[in-house]
Write an enzyme that holds these catalytic residues in place. Structure first.
Site, PDB file in Angstrom:
ATOM      1  N   ASN A  48       0.813  -1.213   0.000  1.00 22.70           N
ATOM      2  CA  ASN A  48       0.000   0.000   0.000  1.00 22.70           C
ATOM      3  C   ASN A  48       0.857   1.279   0.000  1.00 22.70           C
ATOM      4  OD1 ASN A  48      -2.353   1.892   0.598  1.00 22.70           O
ATOM      5  ND2 ASN A  48      -3.339  -0.081   0.321  1.00 22.70           N
ATOM      6  N   HIS A  68       2.644   0.072  -3.212  1.00 23.93           N
ATOM      7  CA  HIS A  68       2.977  -1.345  -3.409  1.00 23.93           C
ATOM      8  C   HIS A  68       4.435  -1.581  -3.840  1.00 23.93           C
ATOM      9  CE1 HIS A  68      -1.046  -2.397  -2.538  1.00 23.93           C
ATOM     10  NE2 HIS A  68      -1.587  -2.287  -3.731  1.00 23.93           N
ATOM     11  N   HIS A 117      -1.721 -10.012  -3.028  1.00 20.94           N
ATOM     12  CA  HIS A 117      -2.745  -9.169  -3.655  1.00 20.94           C
ATOM     13  C   HIS A 117      -3.719  -9.976  -4.528  1.00 20.94           C
ATOM     14  CE1 HIS A 117      -4.495  -5.552  -5.403  1.00 20.94           C
ATOM     15  NE2 HIS A 117      -3.736  -4.815  -4.626  1.00 20.94           N
ATOM     16  N   GLN A 156      -6.421  -4.848   4.449  1.00 20.31           N
ATOM     17  CA  GLN A 156      -6.974  -3.939   3.447  1.00 20.31           C
ATOM     18  C   GLN A 156      -8.075  -4.693   2.720  1.00 20.31           C
ATOM     19  OE1 GLN A 156      -5.553  -0.852   3.079  1.00 20.31           O
ATOM     20  NE2 GLN A 156      -6.618  -0.059   1.279  1.00 20.31           N
ATOM     21  N   GLU A 197      -6.018  -7.977   1.967  1.00 19.93           N
ATOM     22  CA  GLU A 197      -4.558  -7.928   2.055  1.00 19.93           C
ATOM     23  C   GLU A 197      -4.152  -7.709   3.501  1.00 19.93           C
ATOM     24  OE1 GLU A 197      -3.516  -4.788  -0.950  1.00 19.93           O
ATOM     25  OE2 GLU A 197      -5.626  -5.070  -1.374  1.00 19.93           O
TER      26      GLU A 197
END
Ligand code: BGC
Length: 353
Positions: free
Chosen positions: A80, A106, A180, A289, A317
């Site tokens: 992130n 990322h 991801h 996330q 995530e």
């Protein structure tokens, strides 16, 4: 039969890329490539025993090279966003690659998702494992220190895909690794996930600014569309005018997990009534996330030629909070020289009628 196979896909950066298939005794499979330590597919049965691939991904290696959605990939060195693409450790400032406006997303322009990892199939008694390792050099994407990172995928007989993360560095640095994968429990080519139900084991979330950067505020989910303490249909509040939802164009936030972090504990659950498939997420990480695939727009071509439209998959995530290096009251993502980073996340599949 419990088995492992290895298929050559091509060369990237002069290094061989393979697809490995792990299969358990129930017939569940997980395909993983050492390009980006990426999950290509996960097939699991529905409540009638029909197997389907439940993660989004690509058919060809070249599509993995060009895709910008991080399908199935391992994210690092930092998952992130990091605000302004810079951070400090003990007064020393490090500048990172800017790949999301002014911010760093990322791991940068060539994160761990776009490099070739070394792979080793492991012979363990009751499960099938693949260990992937990578050396991220001092200064890569702006990060300090030579970081050795390992990601081990294990498929168990309980239909769990277990991911063990390990890292060690020769300088003080920051590390935040995640996976991801985009899940669609009806099947990777079956349309949007708005009818899926989600539970997140969290009473609070981190509030974002309009660029999806945590401001430092931690807010209760109570009385807001962020409340997933009970299984709730994703589509129920996704068009709400609640500012956080409009900022994220849907769900794209970090929830503060109500778990201890010592051994993997339940962080989230996804249920698809249509097929009866259930996915539970267990982790040792402090945050998760939940991203509802808001930026998919049909331009990415997936498996079987399907165009992945908006919200055709959801990500869960597990992570340190985004931008956590900027907020002292967030769990610290700093990894000191010689210290070991170890985390585990498990995606467990089952069915319920
Ligand atoms: C982020 C999104 C981002 C997406 C990229 C997610 O983890 O939270 O903001 O657009 O990854 O595919």
């Amino acid at each position: 039969m419990m088995s492992k196979t290895k298929i050559f896909l091509g060369f990237i950066d002069k290094t061989a890329v393979y697809m490995f298939t792990l299969t358990n005794l129930n017939g569940m499979t997980a395909e993983v490539t050492n390009f980006g330590a990426t999950i290509i597919s996960i097939t699991v049965p529905d409540s009638k025993g029909k197997f389907e691939d439940v993660v989004l991904g690509c058919d060809k290696l070249e599509n993995y090279l060009s895709q910008k959605s991080y399908f199935g990939a391992t994210i690092g060195r930092f998952s992130n966003r990091i605000e302004d693409s810079k951070f400090e450790v003990d007064g020393i400032e490090y500048k990172l690659a800017k790949n999301d406006g002014e911010n760093h997303l990322h791991g940068g322009t060539k994160g761990f998702d776009k490099v070739v990892w070394q792979a080793e199939l492991l012979n363990e008694k009751s499960s099938e494992s693949l260990e992937l390792s990578y050396l991220s050099k001092d200064g890569e994407e702006g990060y300090p220190g030579n970081l050795t990172v390992k990601v081990k995928y294990t498929l168990t007989e309980e239909n769990q895909l277990k991911i063990d993360y390990y890292a060690i560095c020769d300088k003080d640095t920051v590390v935040n690794l995640t996976n991801h994968s985009y899940f669609n429990l009806s099947g990777q080519d079956s349309g949007n996930i708005l009818k899926h139900k989600v539970m997140i084991n969290a009473n609070e979330f981190t509030v974002n600014d309009k660029n999806s950067i945590p401001t430092g505020e931690i807010r209760t989910v109570k009385g807001t569309p962020m409340d997933f303490t009970k299984l709730t249909e994703i589509g129920k509040n996704i068009s709400s005018s609640y500012e956080q939802i409009t900022f994220g164009k849907g769900y794209d936030h970090n929830w503060v997990l109500d778990i201890s972090g010592k051994s993997p504990e339940k962080a989230a659950e996804v249920y698809d009534e249509e097929t009866g498939r259930v996915m539970e997420v267990f982790t040792t990480k402090p945050g998760i996330q939940f991203y509802s695939g808001n930026f998919l727009d049909g331009s990415e071509i997936g498996k079987g030629g399907v165009h992945y439209e908006k919200r055709s998959g959801l990500c869960l995530e597990t992570q340190y909070f985004p931008n956590s290096i900027k907020h002292k009251h967030f769990p610290s993502p700093i990894l000191r020289a010689g210290e070991e980073y170890e985390h585990t996340t498990i995606y467990k599949f089952s069915t319920r009628i």
